[in-house]
Design an enzyme around this catalytic site. Structure first.
Site, PDB file in Angstrom:
ATOM      1  N   GLU A 155       0.652  -1.192  -0.013  1.00 52.96           N
ATOM      2  CA  GLU A 155      -0.016   0.052   0.123  1.00 52.96           C
ATOM      3  C   GLU A 155       0.939   1.399  -0.039  1.00 52.96           C
ATOM      4  OE1 GLU A 155      -3.156  -0.243   2.900  1.00 52.96           O
ATOM      5  OE2 GLU A 155      -3.111   1.769   3.117  1.00 52.96           O
ATOM      6  N   ASP A 202       0.293   5.510   0.593  1.00 53.10           N
ATOM      7  CA  ASP A 202      -0.936   6.278   1.155  1.00 53.10           C
ATOM      8  C   ASP A 202      -0.549   7.664   1.041  1.00 53.10           C
ATOM      9  OD1 ASP A 202      -2.186   3.893   1.884  1.00 53.10           O
ATOM     10  OD2 ASP A 202      -1.347   4.032   3.806  1.00 53.10           O
ATOM     11  N   GLU A 232      -2.957  10.560   3.017  1.00 48.82           N
ATOM     12  CA  GLU A 232      -4.196  10.677   3.964  1.00 48.82           C
ATOM     13  C   GLU A 232      -4.273  12.172   4.300  1.00 48.82           C
ATOM     14  OE1 GLU A 232      -5.848   6.672   5.825  1.00 48.82           O
ATOM     15  OE2 GLU A 232      -4.369   7.936   6.761  1.00 48.82           O
TER      16      GLU A 232
END
Ligand SMILES: *[C@@H]1O[C@H](CO)[C@@H](O)[C@H](O)[C@H]1NC(C)=O
Ligand SMILES: *[C@@H]1O[C@H](CO)[C@@H](O)[C@H](O)[C@H]1NC(C)=O
Ligand SMILES: *[C@@H]1O[C@H](CO)[C@@H](O)[C@H](O)[C@H]1NC(C)=O
Ligand SMILES: *[C@@H]1O[C@H](CO)[C@@H](O)[C@H](O)[C@H]1NC(C)=O
Ligand SMILES: *[C@@H]1O[C@H](CO)[C@@H](O)[C@H](O)[C@H]1NC(C)=O
Length: 289
Positions: free
Chosen positions: A99, A101, A103
């Site tokens: 993953e 990311d 955010e």
């Protein structure tokens, strides 16, 4: 025989490879809504995610990719966005998932958003880096791009690199290069942790909260299962993400990144010796740029 092989190779490069390189342009062509269908709006090159007290919303690409550039322009929830989180990330599936990311943690009006980045390799995460921004991300659309190739992963904001994770697989540090990842976006309520560690709750009188996305471009290698592990990584012209200019930041980019990291970085897991009991993860001792 040799000529025949050359011909076959030529044929392979000419016909087969271009079809795995995809420019998935526009949200509506590449994505579908997976949560909060009444709340999300997918139209042409626009995606709107909405959060209110009944639901958040999410969308993801139909296809997974391995390496390339994933770009999206985003305008975050304006005004009082405390408690809300907008996510924009790549992920494979399964317990050993990879993953990458981005955010974005909201805040009360006038207080700064936090940009949270993380990386999971084969199920292992805990590699957070957090930043403030040098602009108000709710005032306008800005370019949030993840570049990912066999050598390095770079997180960019408006073409300024903010973080790099290099491939040190040959030194035993896992790198995400064997699993296709889809692109995900979502907007949800995370007021148990997002703003000042959960101190500030979402104020529902300000709902609906809306995050707007446009200009989605996945200039990336389409994942077709294990065969893609070598195809997408091979050093050939059509795999432009493997070319030398994508192996290392330029001096100018390095200068920009240092400016961001010196002035806007608020958390780096590699400095958090307390959390790791003095045993920082091995990549913290490797040059990342
Ligand atoms: C959600 O918000 C609406 C509009 O503000 C309100 O009428 C409703 O009572 C709220 N529902 C809950 C479960 O809080
Ligand atoms: C995940 O991290 C743990 C602890 O750092 C480590 O022991 C393990 O080998 C890692 N697993 C993989 C697949 O990298
Ligand atoms: C967005 O940023 C990426 C990474 O720097 C860049 O490749 C791309 O061209 C940018 N998009 C626009 C529209 O400028
Ligand atoms: C919100 O604002 C406060 C006060 O300026 C700050 O400490 C915090 O880091 C900001 N961001 C978030 C997501 O909590
Ligand atoms: C919630 O927002 C409303 C409208 O902006 C405001 O009047 C109220 O004081 C806010 N509540 C809290 C707890 O901040």
């Amino acid at each position: 025989m040799a000529n025949f092989e050359k011909l076959i190779t030529l044929f392979f490069f000419a016909i087969v490879l271009p079809s795995i390189v995809l420019v998935d342009a526009s949200f509506s062509k590449s994505m579908h809504i997976t949560w909060g269908a009444q709340h999300a709006l997918l139209q042409g090159d626009d995606l709107q995610l909405v959060l209110d007290n009944s639901s958040g919303s999410a969308a993801q690409t139909k296809k997974p990719f391995l390496f390339g550039t994933i770009e999206s322009h985003i305008k975050f929830v304006p005004g009082d966005s405390a408690g809300t989180v907008t996510a924009y990330y790549l992920s494979s599936t399964g317990s050993q998932h990879d993953e990458i990311d981005f955010e974005f943690l909201g805040n009360i009006s006038g207080q700064p958003y936090i940009i949270h980045t993380n990386l999971f390799t084969q199920g292992n995460g805990s590699r957070e880096e957090q930043f403030y921004l040098w602009f108000d991300p709710s005032a306008d659309f800005h370019n949030y791009t993840i570049h990912w190739n066999p050598t390095e992963i770079v997180w960019y904001i408006d073409s300024i690199p903010i973080r790099v994770f290099r491939n040190y697989e040959n030194e035993g540090i896992a790198y995400p290069n064997k699993q296709g990842m889809r692109v995900y976006t979502s907007l949800w309520n995370a007021d148990d942790w997002a703003t000042r560690g959960g101190l500030i709750k979402t104020n529902w009188t300000n709902a609906p909260f809306i995050a707007k996305f446009n200009h989605f471009r996945a200039r990336a290698c389409k994942w077709h299962g294990e065969v893609s592990i070598n195809q997408c990584a091979s050093n050939i012209a059509s795999n432009w993400w493997t070319s030398p200019i994508y192996k290392q930041l330029s001096y100018a980019q390095l200068g920009q990144m240092n400016w961001v990291r010196d002035n806007y970085m608020i958390y780096n897991y590699c400095s958090d010796t307390k959390r790791f009991n003095g045993q920082l993860p091995p990549e913290c001792f490797k040059a990342q740029y």
